[in-house]
Design a protein around this motif. Structure first.
Motif, PDB file in Angstrom:
ATOM      1  N   GLY A   1       0.802  -1.228   0.000  1.00 13.89           N
ATOM      2  CA  GLY A   1       0.000   0.000   0.000  1.00 13.89           C
ATOM      3  C   GLY A   1       0.830   1.271   0.000  1.00 13.89           C
ATOM      4  N   GLU A   2       2.143   1.146   0.079  1.00 15.29           N
ATOM      5  CA  GLU A   2       3.006   2.316   0.254  1.00 15.29           C
ATOM      6  C   GLU A   2       2.955   3.264  -0.940  1.00 15.29           C
ATOM      7  OE1 GLU A   2       4.489   3.145   2.937  1.00 15.29           O
ATOM      8  OE2 GLU A   2       4.365   1.304   4.136  1.00 15.29           O
ATOM      9  N   TYR A   3       2.966   2.718  -2.160  1.00 15.27           N
ATOM     10  CA  TYR A   3       2.964   3.599  -3.329  1.00 15.27           C
ATOM     11  C   TYR A   3       1.667   4.402  -3.394  1.00 15.27           C
ATOM     12  CZ  TYR A   3       3.036   5.364  -8.079  1.00 15.27           C
ATOM     13  OH  TYR A   3       2.983   6.207  -9.174  1.00 15.27           O
ATOM     14  N   ALA A   4       0.542   3.735  -3.174  1.00 16.89           N
ATOM     15  CA  ALA A   4      -0.741   4.446  -3.191  1.00 16.89           C
ATOM     16  C   ALA A   4      -0.756   5.555  -2.147  1.00 16.89           C
ATOM     17  CB  ALA A   4      -1.895   3.470  -2.955  1.00 16.89           C
ATOM     18  N   LEU A   5      -0.243   5.273  -0.967  1.00 14.71           N
ATOM     19  CA  LEU A   5      -0.205   6.285   0.090  1.00 14.71           C
ATOM     20  C   LEU A   5       0.691   7.453  -0.312  1.00 14.71           C
ATOM     21  CD1 LEU A   5      -1.221   6.860   3.005  1.00 14.71           C
ATOM     22  CD2 LEU A   5       0.941   5.865   3.814  1.00 14.71           C
ATOM     23  N   SER A   6       1.778   7.168  -1.004  1.00 12.48           N
ATOM     24  CA  SER A   6       2.736   8.221  -1.342  1.00 12.48           C
ATOM     25  C   SER A   6       2.207   9.200  -2.382  1.00 12.48           C
ATOM     26  CB  SER A   6       4.046   7.596  -1.846  1.00 12.48           C
ATOM     27  OG  SER A   6       3.880   7.011  -3.128  1.00 12.48           O
ATOM     28  N   VAL A   7       1.284   8.753  -3.243  1.00 14.85           N
ATOM     29  CA  VAL A   7       0.788   9.644  -4.301  1.00 14.85           C
ATOM     30  C   VAL A   7      -0.564  10.273  -3.976  1.00 14.85           C
ATOM     31  CG1 VAL A   7       2.066   8.425  -6.091  1.00 14.85           C
ATOM     32  CG2 VAL A   7      -0.307   7.749  -5.613  1.00 14.85           C
ATOM     33  N   THR A   8      -1.309   9.692  -3.044  1.00 11.47           N
ATOM     34  CA  THR A   8      -2.669  10.177  -2.780  1.00 11.47           C
ATOM     35  C   THR A   8      -2.680  11.628  -2.318  1.00 11.47           C
ATOM     36  OG1 THR A   8      -3.533   7.976  -2.291  1.00 11.47           O
ATOM     37  CG2 THR A   8      -4.742   9.834  -1.381  1.00 11.47           C
ATOM     38  N   GLY A   9      -1.829  11.967  -1.361  1.00 13.05           N
ATOM     39  CA  GLY A   9      -1.808  13.336  -0.852  1.00 13.05           C
ATOM     40  C   GLY A   9      -1.458  14.338  -1.927  1.00 13.05           C
ATOM     41  N   THR A  10      -0.492  14.012  -2.760  1.00 13.27           N
ATOM     42  CA  THR A  10      -0.091  14.908  -3.848  1.00 13.27           C
ATOM     43  C   THR A  10      -1.239  15.148  -4.808  1.00 13.27           C
ATOM     44  OG1 THR A  10       2.187  14.113  -3.709  1.00 13.27           O
ATOM     45  CG2 THR A  10       1.542  15.196  -5.751  1.00 13.27           C
ATOM     46  N   ILE A  11      -1.948  14.079  -5.156  1.00 13.40           N
ATOM     47  CA  ILE A  11      -3.055  14.203  -6.110  1.00 13.40           C
ATOM     48  C   ILE A  11      -4.217  14.972  -5.489  1.00 13.40           C
ATOM     49  CG2 ILE A  11      -4.735  12.912  -7.471  1.00 13.40           C
ATOM     50  CD1 ILE A  11      -2.615  10.689  -7.699  1.00 13.40           C
ATOM     51  N   LEU A  12      -4.525  14.701  -4.227  1.00 10.03           N
ATOM     52  CA  LEU A  12      -5.596  15.445  -3.554  1.00 10.03           C
ATOM     53  C   LEU A  12      -5.300  16.938  -3.536  1.00 10.03           C
ATOM     54  CD1 LEU A  12      -6.614  13.229  -0.495  1.00 10.03           C
ATOM     55  CD2 LEU A  12      -8.155  14.095  -2.256  1.00 10.03           C
ATOM     56  N   LYS A  13      -4.075  17.294  -3.203  1.00  6.95           N
ATOM     57  CA  LYS A  13      -3.709  18.709  -3.156  1.00  6.95           C
ATOM     58  C   LYS A  13      -3.772  19.331  -4.547  1.00  6.95           C
ATOM     59  CE  LYS A  13      -3.203  19.241   1.190  1.00  6.95           C
ATOM     60  NZ  LYS A  13      -4.184  20.092   1.918  1.00  6.95           N
ATOM     61  N   PHE A  14      -3.382  18.571  -5.557  1.00  3.32           N
ATOM     62  CA  PHE A  14      -3.483  19.083  -6.929  1.00  3.32           C
ATOM     63  C   PHE A  14      -4.927  19.416  -7.272  1.00  3.32           C
ATOM     64  CE2 PHE A  14      -4.701  18.007 -11.298  1.00  3.32           C
ATOM     65  CZ  PHE A  14      -4.013  19.003 -11.987  1.00  3.32           C
ATOM     66  N   PHE A  15      -5.845  18.499  -6.952  1.00  5.52           N
ATOM     67  CA  PHE A  15      -7.245  18.750  -7.303  1.00  5.52           C
ATOM     68  C   PHE A  15      -7.850  19.873  -6.455  1.00  5.52           C
ATOM     69  CE2 PHE A  15      -7.345  14.343  -9.218  1.00  5.52           C
ATOM     70  CZ  PHE A  15      -7.509  14.801 -10.514  1.00  5.52           C
ATOM     71  N   GLU A  16      -7.407  20.032  -5.232  1.00  4.38           N
ATOM     72  CA  GLU A  16      -7.868  21.180  -4.451  1.00  4.38           C
ATOM     73  C   GLU A  16      -7.525  22.479  -5.167  1.00  4.38           C
ATOM     74  OE1 GLU A  16      -8.213  20.248   0.272  1.00  4.38           O
ATOM     75  OE2 GLU A  16      -6.200  20.729  -0.462  1.00  4.38           O
ATOM     76  N   ASP A  17      -6.322  22.555  -5.707  1.00 10.72           N
ATOM     77  CA  ASP A  17      -5.922  23.758  -6.449  1.00 10.72           C
ATOM     78  C   ASP A  17      -6.643  23.849  -7.785  1.00 10.72           C
ATOM     79  OD1 ASP A  17      -4.191  24.395  -4.409  1.00 10.72           O
ATOM     80  OD2 ASP A  17      -2.458  23.439  -5.354  1.00 10.72           O
ATOM     81  N   TYR A  18      -6.760  22.731  -8.462  1.00 10.24           N
ATOM     82  CA  TYR A  18      -7.381  22.707  -9.795  1.00 10.24           C
ATOM     83  C   TYR A  18      -8.847  23.136  -9.723  1.00 10.24           C
ATOM     84  CZ  TYR A  18      -8.645  20.807 -14.414  1.00 10.24           C
ATOM     85  OH  TYR A  18      -9.090  20.647 -15.700  1.00 10.24           O
ATOM     86  N   TYR A  19      -9.557  22.615  -8.733  1.00 13.34           N
ATOM     87  CA  TYR A  19     -10.973  22.960  -8.558  1.00 13.34           C
ATOM     88  C   TYR A  19     -11.181  24.255  -7.783  1.00 13.34           C
ATOM     89  CZ  TYR A  19     -11.989  18.041  -9.838  1.00 13.34           C
ATOM     90  OH  TYR A  19     -12.098  16.840 -10.478  1.00 13.34           O
TER      91      TYR A  19
END
Length: 899
Positions: free
Chosen positions: A303-321
């Protein structure tokens, strides 16, 4: 700004008193459920004490309960749902769940009928109705279950009062079946011990299998969820845990977990899970992010890879939206049994194991890309789809097309060195061209009345909704500019948050963004986009290079099939600059040249029909951008299929492959040549084809031999993909150096099963090639390794590779395994049959197998499910003769909804 929530006093009492009282009462109802299940006739269910009226057996009437859509007389506000899934079978061998539900609704228009969805639930107590205003509730006169339309119809003696609120309370029992829909069970073994998970998949119309509800996306409400479960397990839902206590109910020691109320949301986004999974977590700016999976997988670091990218992607969409993530936590869970790839349940996203779990030593580069793009897709939905939701399923394309587009943006943020945004051309644009060029295609958006029944809703979850939706939105973003597109998107989300929309609402907000920008297009956003949304297909544009006149007609791979749909016409002079109002992706031809124009970021590409131009092209492949090299090949082959240019002309676009080392042109060529293999691998043409492709791939194989010696990874993301192509195609065309290589690796593994010498990226190709070149010994070894594998992606590679066998009896044995869920999981059965059918030896075996087991397979995978439609397509894609057409026509009538 989010809306608050209100807990009615009566609802609060339900959550406390009934938890101890009613749950204890229904603990003995598992046997009752079994008895009720056998007694229920096709038309009605009789709750204890209820007055019932049989459903008429005549033709459907105009009565509300015979309609597929709920009447707009009632509007749900809050639900309080308590469920107790049993992870052990009862005395009759059934796995069941028991529950109670209280829904508070407002009467919008006076009525003496309550229609609420309920499917495969047995009412164990007569539902009760309570008025929450000054007037008493009407008396329930009768209750009728309509199994066809999946309603519980509650007929009242008097009318409900418009403007007043009421509470409907129900108790019920359902089966925790293994059917992958609603509230269902998933099973797996860990250290030799059988484990059972209670989990959910509500989209699109299966929340009604978990509890009685107003199961339409526009019927949003606040949900209060409580789960009873074994103390050794953990319970999850959309909200955070606000209370967790151990209690004894009727001599059974259980844990009661209560979750915070959800935001206002649709029923299809609900999720609740009971398991003994492990998890890993991190907190980013007070946001809790957790990855759940089998304890063995968590311990192995999958599960480590999924955990490592989730926060980055969430923050990206917060900015995008430009909208903060609206929940306090983001849980993601990998399930052993899951029919879809993933599901965007708000705050509790569910995945197949292969879509979330990654093992550094075993998983491939492709597995890694799949994980990051699917995570980005599901996280994109947390705003676009969950916060703002389509009003009805006819606009599903807006949800899925948008997420399919921006998943590339989110993944690019997480993995910026991959240049992943270019891959949308292969994965979505080219992919959907093949579908949208058929007369059987359909528009992106349909009329609401055309998408009514559950099976019709299931059918819109297709390539058109996902890939064409992504392609036209990408086009829209490009010609409006990304700045204008995101500005309109942000005001759309802010204006409609916690509500429902139709797709034209997005056009309105994009138009406002356009109007406020410096450059104003000559036509409105809606006028442009209606041409791509309301009609199927795309045009082929003909340019008269002498006069500059441009005309167009509907592009069809089979020009003899003419669907009943017209296309807008564009006429004008030749322009030096691209005109986005022609459209996204158009095939252009003329008497003197064939031209392909992509009106998006890729610009303009040309193929001249004269021999000199082709010679120039073959001498200078590097002078044309890599995306355009891929486009030239794809367009040429599609124009040839449609009879617009000669097939030999399309084949000449592959001449340069002998010196091509980039992935995208090779992948485009191989995708198109696959069609030729399907048509000719049973004919005398197959030999010359193999020789031609083998000659072209030999240079690519030698290139990677020099670059990596097959021991190292190439430096680039897509280079790694092309290394796999080189190995796979070289072996399949009989290149001796390749065959020797893969057989040596596989034999080394067979000699020492505990040490796999095959590189993770190459395993799919090596396994398939080695099994194809081998016999029973190699196949049995692969099956043994499949059974022992603990990483889902490795199991998938082996499962697909075993379909490469060339011994018919091995393939027939493998087909029989798909009927046994202990050997091949239900979620994988159809894809396994398709893999076997992809093998020229296995295709007739798979065809006979499906016909012989039609009733069973249709029962398991029918009803409009996309997995079943994929099965039909997969086993017939080689068909090209009148005789084979007649065989299809002789299939049972219930298959034709999938063609």
């Amino acid at each position: 700004m989010g809306k608050g929530f209100f807990i009615n006093k009566t609802v609060g009492i339900v959550g406390i008193v009934l938890a101890a009282g009613a749950i204890a009462t229904i603990i003995a109802l598992s046997v009752v459920y079994s008895q009720e299940k056998s007694k229920n006739n096709e038309n009605e269910v009789k709750p204890t004490g209820a007055v019932t009226t049989p459903v008429p057996t005549t033709e459907p009437s105009n009565e509300p309960w015979d309609q597929w859509r709920l009447p707009q007389t009632l509007s749900p506000q809050t639900y309080n749902v308590t469920l107790w899934p049993r992870l052990q079978p009862d005395a009759t061998g059934l796995y069941i769940f028991r529950g109670l539900s209280s829904v508070v609704f407002r009467c919008v228009e006076k009525t003496n009928l309550i229609l609420i969805h309920s499917n495969k639930l047995n009412m164990t107590l007569q539902p009760t109705l309570t008025a929450l205003g000054s007037k008493p509730a009407p008396i329930i006169e009768s209750i009728v279950m309509h199994t066809k339309t999946q309603y519980m119809a509650i007929h009242l003696k008097d009318e409900l009062t418009a403007g007043e609120s009421y509470e409907l309370y129900t108790e019920f029992v359902g089966e925790l079946a293994d059917d992958l829909g609603g509230f269902y069970r998933s099973e797996y073994y860990e250290n030799g011990v059988k484990k059972v998970v209670a989990t959910t998949q509500m989209q699109a119309t299966d929340a009604r299998k978990a509890f009685p509800c107003f199961d339409e996306p526009a019927m949003k409400a606040v949900f209060h969820i409580t789960l009873y479960h074994d103390p050794a397990t953990v319970a999850l839902s959309n909200g955070v845990v606000i209370d967790k206590v151990n209690i004894t109910v009727d001599d059974t020691f259980v844990t009661r977990t209560t979750f915070a109320p959800t935001e206002v949301m649709s029923t299809y986004l609900l999720a609740f899970i009971v398991s003994d999974f492990g998890f890993i977590e991190q907190n980013i700016d007070k946001l809790q992010i957790r990855i759940f999976a089998r304890q063995e997988a968590i311990n192995a670091g999958q599960g480590e890879y999924a955990l490592s990218v989730t926060g980055t992607i969430l923050k990206f969409f917060e900015d995008y939206y430009n909208v903060p993530y609206p929940l306090p936590k983001s849980d993601q869970i990998a399930l052993p049994d899951f029919n879809a790839g993933a599901m965007e349940n708000w705050g509790l996203i569910t995945y197949r194991e292969t879509a979330l779990l990654y093992d550094e030593e075993i998983s491939s580069n492709g597995n890694k890309e799949r994980i990051v793009t699917i995570i980005a897709h599901e996280l994109a939905h947390q705003w676009f789809g969950n916060l703002v939701t389509i009003r009805w399923w006819n606009d599903l394309w807006l949800n899925e097309g948008f997420a399919s587009y921006v998943e590339y943006l989110g993944a690019d943020k997480a993995e910026p060195t991959w240049n992943i945004k270019d891959l949308i051309v292969l994965n979505d644009v080219h992919r959907v061209f093949a579908i949208d060029a058929l007369a059987s295609s359909h528009p992106l958006s349909s009329k609401e009345e055309e998408i009514q029944r559950p099976e019709q809703i299931s059918e819109v979850f297709d390539t058109i909704s996902y890939s064409k939706g992504a392609s036209v939105l990408r086009m829209l973003s490009d010609f409006l500019t990304e700045t204008v597109f995101t500005q309109g998107l942000q005001t759309y989300l802010d204006h409609f948050k916690f509500n429902n929309t139709v797709y034209t609402d997005l056009w309105e907000h994009l138009q406002r963004a356009v109007d406020s920008s410096t450059s104003t297009p000559p036509r409105s956003v809606q006028d442009i986009m209606d041409r791509w949304v309301l009609q199927m297909g795309f045009p082929v544009v003909t340019i008269n290079t002498e006069t500059g006149q441009i005309t167009q007609e509907h592009f069809l791979l089979d020009p003899e099939t003419k669907p009943d749909s017209g296309l807008y016409q564009f006429h004008g002079q030749r322009k030096k600059q691209h005109n986005p109002y022609i459209g996204c992706c158009r095939k252009l031809v003329s008497f003197k040249m064939t031209v392909t124009i992509m009106f998006d970021t890729t610009g303009l590409t040309m193929i001249m029909k004269t021999g000199n131009a082709y010679l120039m092209f073959s001498r200078l492949p590097d002078s044309i951008p890599v995306i355009n090299r891929a486009q030239i090949i794809d367009d040429a082959f599609n124009l040839a299929k449609a009879g617009i240019i000669e097939t030999t002309l399309a084949l000449r676009t592959t001449l340069f492959l002998a010196s091509e080392t980039e992935y995208m042109p090779w992948e485009s060529a191989l995708d198109n040549l696959d069609y030729f293999y399907l048509m000719f691998d049973r004919t005398e043409v197959y030999g010359p084809m193999q020789t031609y492709v083998g000659n072209k791939v030999e240079g690519l194989f030698d290139y990677f031999t020099r670059l990596t010696n097959w021991e190292n990874l190439p430096p680039g993301h897509t280079d790694q993909y092309n290394q796999v192509n080189a190995l796979r195609v070289a072996c399949s065309t009989g290149l001796e150096a390749c065959t020797t290589l893969v057989k040596t690796w596989f034999e080394q593994w067979m000699e020492n099963p505990n040490v796999n010498p095959i590189k993770a990226n190459l395993r799919s190709a090596v396994y398939c090639s080695a099994i194809a070149a081998g016999g029973e010994k190699e196949w049995n070894f692969a099956w043994e390794m499949f059974e022992k594998a603990t990483v889902a992606s490795e199991k998938d590679k082996l499962r697909a590779a075993m379909a490469c066998a060339t011994e018919p009896w091995l393939l027939n044995r493998y087909l029989k395994y798909t009927l046994d869920s202990n050997k091949i999981r239900k979620q994988d059965a159809t894809s396994t049959i398709i893999s076997i059918a992809s093998n020229v030896v296995g295709q007739p075996l798979a065809w006979d197998f499906v016909r012989a087991n039609w009733e069973y397979i249709f029962k398991q995978y029918g009803g409009g499910s996309f997995s079943f439609s994929n099965l039909i397509n997969g086993i017939t894609k080689r068909f090209s003769t009148e005789f084979e057409l007649q065989q299809v026509c002789d299939l049972p009538q219930n298959c034709f909804i999938f063609f």
